[in-house]
Scaffold this motif. Sequence first.
Motif: not given
Length: 199
Positions: A128-142
């Motif tokens: 779940l954490g790996a999937f969420t990290t990848s998704t948020l990186d794709t969305l340029k969350f930071d």
Amino acid sequence: CGRKERKKERNNQLTMSTTEVPTDTTDKTSSSTEEKKKLLHPILNDLPEPIRFALSGMVGNVIFLAAFNVSLKAFRKVASASMVFGVVQFFCIVLNHALNMSIVFGWPDNYVASLTSNLPVGLTSLALGAFTTSTLDTLKFDFHVNSYLGYIVEKIEDAEEEGGFWVSIAVMAITGVFSYVALNLVNKKEDADEKKKEL
């Protein structure tokens, strides 16, 4: 004579009632001491379980964040943020389990069996954490969070850096809620099974 006998009977009843009270209180105190869990320190039993879980999670997350950020800087050129997250989280599964047992749920009689039963929760949290990290990186969350908060970013590359601070915070929150619910279900079931065996 009749009045004297009645007074004696009343006095006897009062003395019997006063002597019976301490026996009840000792039973209650003995049962309460039996319910106390084997934690890192006895004072932890006085804290509510959600607070103990938050304390355990805070210690585990501080260690994880430090290891994750150091590993990300070291392996950024050869591995993605989600891959680094997965590897670091895998090694933290045993650490988090030890923290949860010693601070929240109580140290088990059979540690290996307890670790095995809790391992699926850790692995699911890892995925779940790996999937969420990848998704948020794709969305340029930071980048979006920094822009919303009004931070001035000197370099675009630094703003779009994978696995940044806000991504780590968001992933911690999501996996923390999942782990709390799942671990409660698993460990409460184990405690119930152990009590049935003792009976």
